[in-house]
Design a protein around this motif. Structure first.
Motif, mmCIF file in Angstrom:
data_model
loop_
_atom_site.group_PDB
_atom_site.id
_atom_site.type_symbol
_atom_site.label_atom_id
_atom_site.label_comp_id
_atom_site.label_asym_id
_atom_site.label_seq_id
_atom_site.Cartn_x
_atom_site.Cartn_y
_atom_site.Cartn_z
ATOM 1 N N THR A 135 -19.918 -17.470 13.715
ATOM 2 C CA THR A 135 -21.038 -16.986 12.899
ATOM 3 C C THR A 135 -20.501 -16.411 11.599
ATOM 4 O O THR A 135 -19.546 -15.636 11.602
ATOM 5 C CB THR A 135 -21.850 -15.923 13.667
ATOM 6 N N PRO A 171 -23.246 -27.495 26.230
ATOM 7 C CA PRO A 171 -23.228 -27.215 24.786
ATOM 8 C C PRO A 171 -22.699 -28.397 23.959
ATOM 9 O O PRO A 171 -21.987 -29.263 24.454
ATOM 10 C CB PRO A 171 -22.307 -26.006 24.658
ATOM 11 N N ASN A 172 -23.050 -28.355 22.693
ATOM 12 C CA ASN A 172 -22.720 -29.419 21.756
ATOM 13 C C ASN A 172 -21.221 -29.642 21.576
ATOM 14 O O ASN A 172 -20.790 -30.747 21.272
ATOM 15 C CB ASN A 172 -23.353 -29.075 20.398
ATOM 16 N N ASP A 173 -20.421 -28.561 21.756
ATOM 17 C CA ASP A 173 -18.992 -28.742 21.503
ATOM 18 C C ASP A 173 -18.340 -29.618 22.576
ATOM 19 O O ASP A 173 -17.183 -29.989 22.476
ATOM 20 C CB ASP A 173 -18.255 -27.393 21.354
ATOM 21 N N LYS A 188 -17.124 -35.189 19.203
ATOM 22 C CA LYS A 188 -15.663 -35.312 19.163
ATOM 23 C C LYS A 188 -15.246 -36.769 19.344
ATOM 24 O O LYS A 188 -15.861 -37.521 20.083
ATOM 25 C CB LYS A 188 -15.053 -34.489 20.308
ATOM 26 N N ASP A 210 -14.853 -26.534 16.435
ATOM 27 C CA ASP A 210 -14.050 -27.033 17.548
ATOM 28 C C ASP A 210 -13.831 -25.905 18.543
ATOM 29 O O ASP A 210 -13.339 -24.849 18.181
ATOM 30 C CB ASP A 210 -12.692 -27.534 17.030
ATOM 31 N N GLY A 211 -14.214 -26.114 19.758
ATOM 32 C CA GLY A 211 -13.956 -25.132 20.803
ATOM 33 C C GLY A 211 -15.014 -24.038 20.935
ATOM 34 O O GLY A 211 -14.880 -23.170 21.783
ATOM 35 N N THR A 235 -10.775 -31.952 11.476
ATOM 36 C CA THR A 235 -11.296 -30.970 12.429
ATOM 37 C C THR A 235 -12.499 -30.298 11.765
ATOM 38 O O THR A 235 -12.776 -30.549 10.593
ATOM 39 C CB THR A 235 -10.226 -29.896 12.691
ATOM 40 N N THR A 236 -13.191 -29.420 12.502
ATOM 41 C CA THR A 236 -14.330 -28.766 11.840
ATOM 42 C C THR A 236 -13.842 -27.906 10.661
ATOM 43 O O THR A 236 -14.582 -27.732 9.694
ATOM 44 C CB THR A 236 -15.188 -27.932 12.815
ATOM 45 N N ASN A 237 -12.625 -27.404 10.715
ATOM 46 C CA ASN A 237 -12.097 -26.674 9.550
ATOM 47 C C ASN A 237 -11.837 -27.608 8.380
ATOM 48 O O ASN A 237 -12.262 -27.348 7.262
ATOM 49 C CB ASN A 237 -10.788 -25.955 9.899
ATOM 50 N N HIS A 263 -9.931 -16.423 8.759
ATOM 51 C CA HIS A 263 -10.844 -17.290 9.512
ATOM 52 C C HIS A 263 -11.069 -18.618 8.829
ATOM 53 O O HIS A 263 -12.056 -19.302 9.103
ATOM 54 C CB HIS A 263 -12.173 -16.561 9.756
ATOM 55 N N PHE A 312 -22.543 -27.303 9.645
ATOM 56 C CA PHE A 312 -22.684 -27.644 11.070
ATOM 57 C C PHE A 312 -23.458 -26.553 11.822
ATOM 58 O O PHE A 312 -23.058 -26.098 12.888
ATOM 59 C CB PHE A 312 -21.310 -27.877 11.733
ATOM 60 N N PHE A 328 -16.905 -13.580 7.618
ATOM 61 C CA PHE A 328 -16.842 -13.924 9.038
ATOM 62 C C PHE A 328 -17.539 -12.824 9.835
ATOM 63 O O PHE A 328 -17.287 -11.644 9.588
ATOM 64 C CB PHE A 328 -15.381 -14.050 9.468
ATOM 65 N N VAL A 329 -18.407 -13.192 10.765
ATOM 66 C CA VAL A 329 -19.098 -12.192 11.570
ATOM 67 C C VAL A 329 -18.544 -12.177 12.994
ATOM 68 O O VAL A 329 -18.104 -11.144 13.495
ATOM 69 C CB VAL A 329 -20.624 -12.445 11.600
ATOM 70 N N SER A 330 -18.550 -13.325 13.641
ATOM 71 C CA SER A 330 -18.074 -13.344 15.019
ATOM 72 C C SER A 330 -17.746 -14.759 15.443
ATOM 73 O O SER A 330 -18.069 -15.733 14.742
ATOM 74 C CB SER A 330 -19.145 -12.774 15.955
ATOM 75 N N GLU A 331 -17.139 -14.838 16.604
ATOM 76 C CA GLU A 331 -16.696 -16.116 17.107
ATOM 77 C C GLU A 331 -16.891 -16.096 18.613
ATOM 78 O O GLU A 331 -16.681 -15.072 19.246
ATOM 79 C CB GLU A 331 -15.204 -16.231 16.794
ATOM 80 N N GLU A 332 -17.328 -17.216 19.128
ATOM 81 C CA GLU A 332 -17.546 -17.274 20.566
ATOM 82 C C GLU A 332 -16.896 -18.552 21.049
ATOM 83 O O GLU A 332 -17.468 -19.627 20.928
ATOM 84 C CB GLU A 332 -19.053 -17.326 20.807
ATOM 85 N N MET A 333 -15.660 -18.433 21.512
ATOM 86 C CA MET A 333 -14.954 -19.643 21.906
ATOM 87 C C MET A 333 -15.139 -19.885 23.402
ATOM 88 O O MET A 333 -15.097 -18.943 24.194
ATOM 89 C CB MET A 333 -13.457 -19.512 21.590
ATOM 90 N N ALA A 334 -15.376 -21.125 23.755
ATOM 91 C CA ALA A 334 -15.518 -21.470 25.167
ATOM 92 C C ALA A 334 -14.201 -21.137 25.858
ATOM 93 O O ALA A 334 -13.146 -21.590 25.438
ATOM 94 C CB ALA A 334 -15.855 -22.944 25.297
ATOM 95 N N LEU A 353 -18.348 -21.542 18.891
ATOM 96 C CA LEU A 353 -19.287 -21.220 17.824
ATOM 97 C C LEU A 353 -18.690 -20.141 16.931
ATOM 98 O O LEU A 353 -17.986 -19.249 17.398
ATOM 99 C CB LEU A 353 -20.601 -20.684 18.423
ATOM 100 N N ARG A 368 -28.010 -29.453 17.282
ATOM 101 C CA ARG A 368 -28.731 -28.511 18.143
ATOM 102 C C ARG A 368 -29.547 -27.470 17.383
ATOM 103 O O ARG A 368 -30.126 -26.574 17.999
ATOM 104 C CB ARG A 368 -27.738 -27.805 19.062
#
Lengths: 309, 249
Positions: free
Chosen positions: B165, A237-239, A247, B160-161, A92-94, A67, B142, A178-184, B163, B179
């Motif tokens: 956690t 959302p912010n993204d 961006k 990017d894209g 990028t955010t990474n 991750h 962030f 890493f716990v979780s990820e919520e991608m649009a 959230l 936010r």
């Protein structure tokens, strides 16, 4: 001078931002290596080896890198740093997450978000939300740099034939997880990679009204963005935020709908090739950067545009 | 739990930035200065953690000239307990700032450090990550949500894209995104109370840190101006221009 570029990827594919960073790196020196740090990232490494201009791909394939946790990836990069004059990552955010750690561990500065390469040690970068451009020279032996993707063309994704070398280092700092990820979920292109971007501002009134922009976006194969005002108002959302603190985009066509054009927003989109503004306030600052301005009620103009385009 | 928050004095975000005519820097003479917006969010988050009973003490640290005491007082009025100013007229780069802060952290031993993700002047987005690296601490950059658990903190990050956690062992560093929260306004009684809260002043020399230059700014220029185009009268005309003149659809 050999340059290490850190690849942005999702283990199965290489992200476009990598290609812009490669182009920036080719302006700094002659030999380019690409680091793919991930887990089960063979496919991304294969894609990396195809990138034009890259002579070697280093692959660190280990669970600790799955991750891109900054604590782990930064330690890996520092291990490799001795061999390089420049260490470059996309902003990028990474990249923004792990690169300053790399710089601090090497006791050097980081040059953030560069938009031009003047020489091997001198670069341009925007400051004050893009209201000024600084030319900055690095005095360090190793240059740690993040690259603003929209400021550089993408390198060819194919045509290269780099050798691939596996690294057997696994750096696990053990202090983060890493716990979780919520991608649009979206079939639309990613904001920073889209040819066409349609953004909504406070004038949209609420989040539901963004559906109108989405319909138009689907017709044009566009991504949907928003101004900070729309994000702050809780519409989206912010993204989705386009702007200095969101961006940075530079598509062929940018359509700003109900956006007044605060400096903050302009900093994120003013390098777009063609800018269209739709706003009912003819005094809105957005019109001063728009190639085509339409003074109209967006709730009438957008559906009409969707019909006619 | 002790929380350390860092704040930076920067140009007010509403002020139109102008570049000096000799192209050495932007012109900050007689310009309104304020708390960096991301730092303000950091202070607010710390105060909320205290209100929830997670935090027991909030220490706010700033680095810069004497006038930065204003921003520390503002933070104290928002609910921080005491302040530390590392006074210097130099404008230390991110790495030096991180080294100075690392010394303060060694003295104060906070469990959680909350910082803004970037300052709106230099737009570097580096200091939090650098401090975390120097202290070998985990980082949640962030952040749009922060939840303190027993010996860890769960941070939801704006990536990017979407959230992401992560769970971080304490002590840890969090950097704030927009936010995360909406900062409150300081009330008049709290502004008065803040004047009596303790504020210690130190120098880089007191902390044994040499402020070193790693970069040199050669030139600062205004960005290229984009020319305004034309106004179209109707959607039909717009579609025609996009198809036949700009050829982008």
């Amino acid at each position: 001078m050999t340059i290490l570029v850190i690849a942005e990827h999702d283990n199965s594919s290489l992200k476009g931002a990598t290609l812009n960073a490669v182009t920036a790196a080719t302006q700094m020196g002659d030999e380019l290596h690409l680091l793919v740090a991930g887990s089960n990232c063979g496919a991304a490494a294969e894609a990396a080896a195809q990138v034009a201009g890259v002579s070697k791909v280093l692959v660190a394939d280990a669970a600790a890198y799955e991750h891109q946790l900054a604590e782990n990836v930064s330690k890996l990069i520092v291990e490799l740093a001795d061999n390089y004059s420049h260490i470059v990552a996309p902003a990028t955010t990474n990249g923004k997450n792990y690169m300053p750690r790399v710089a601090a561990l090497l006791d050097v500065a980081q040059l953030s978000d560069i938009t031009a390469v003047e020489s091997a040690d001198t670069f341009q970068r925007p400051i004050y939300a893009g209201n000024a451009i600084a030319t900055v020279q690095s005095l360090d032996s190793v240059k740690v740099i993040t690259v603003r993707g929209t400021a550089f063309d993408a390198a060819a994704a194919e045509g290269g034939s780099a050798t691939v070398e596996a690294l057997d280092s696994e750096q696990d700092a053990g202090n983060s997880r890493f716990v979780s990820e919520e991608m649009a979920k979206s079939d639309r292109p990613e904001l920073t990679a889209a040819d066409v971007v349609i953004s909504g501002g406070r004038g949209m009134g609420n989040g539901e009204n963004f559906a109108m922009l989405e319909t138009l976006a689907d017709k044009l194969g566009a991504a949907v963005g928003a101004s900070r005002a729309a994000v702050d108002a809780g519409f989206v959302p912010n993204d989705m935020q386009v702007g200095q603190t969101g961006k940075i985009v530079a598509p062929n066509l940018y359509i700003a709908v109900g956006i007044s054009g605060a400096i903050q927003h302009l900093a994120g989109m003013k390098d777009s090739k063609i800018i269209v503004a739709i706003n009912k306030d003819e005094e809105a600052p957005i019109f001063s950067v728009a190639d085509y301005g339409l003074v109209a009620d967006l709730f009438e103009a957008v559906p009409e545009l969707e019909q006619k385009i | 739990m002790k929380v350390l928050v860092t704040v930076k004095r920067v140009i007010d975000y509403n002020v139109k930035v102008r570049v000096k005519s000799d192209n050495t820097d932007v012109d900050l003479a007689n310009v309104k200065m304020a708390l960096n917006p991301f730092c303000e969010i950091a202070v607010e988050e710390a105060v909320r953690l205290k209100e929830k009973g997670n935090a027991t003490e909030i220490v706010v640290v700033s680095i810069g000239p004497k006038v930065c005491q204003e921003q520390i007082r503002t933070s104290l009025a928002l609910g921080a307990d005491r302040g530390v100013l590392i006074e210097t007229d130099a404008a230390p780069e991110s790495l030096s700032v991180a080294k100075l802060l690392a010394k303060v952290v060694e003295e104060e031993k906070p469990d959680l450090i909350i910082m803004g993700k970037q300052a709106i002047d230099t737009d570097n987005n580096q200091t939090g990550q650098m401090l975390a690296a120097l202290l070998d601490m985990p980082q949640g950059t962030f952040a749009s949500e922060v939840k303190v658990e027993d010996n860890s903190v769960s941070v939801t990050r704006e990536v990017d894209g979407g959230l992401q956690t992560v769970a971080l062992n304490l002590p840890a560093i969090v950097t704030t995104d927009l936010r995360l929260n909406e900062p409150r306004y300081a009330s008049l009684p709290n502004i008065m109370k803040a004047k009596r809260k303790p504020l210690a002043v130190k120098t880089p020399a007191d902390l044994g840190v040499e402020v070193k230059e790693h970069t040199k700014v050669l030139k600062v220029v205004p960005p290229a101006e984009r020319q305004a185009g034309i106004k179209v009268a109707s959607v039909d005309e717009l579609v025609d221009k996009l198809k036949n003149e700009a050829k982008v659809v």
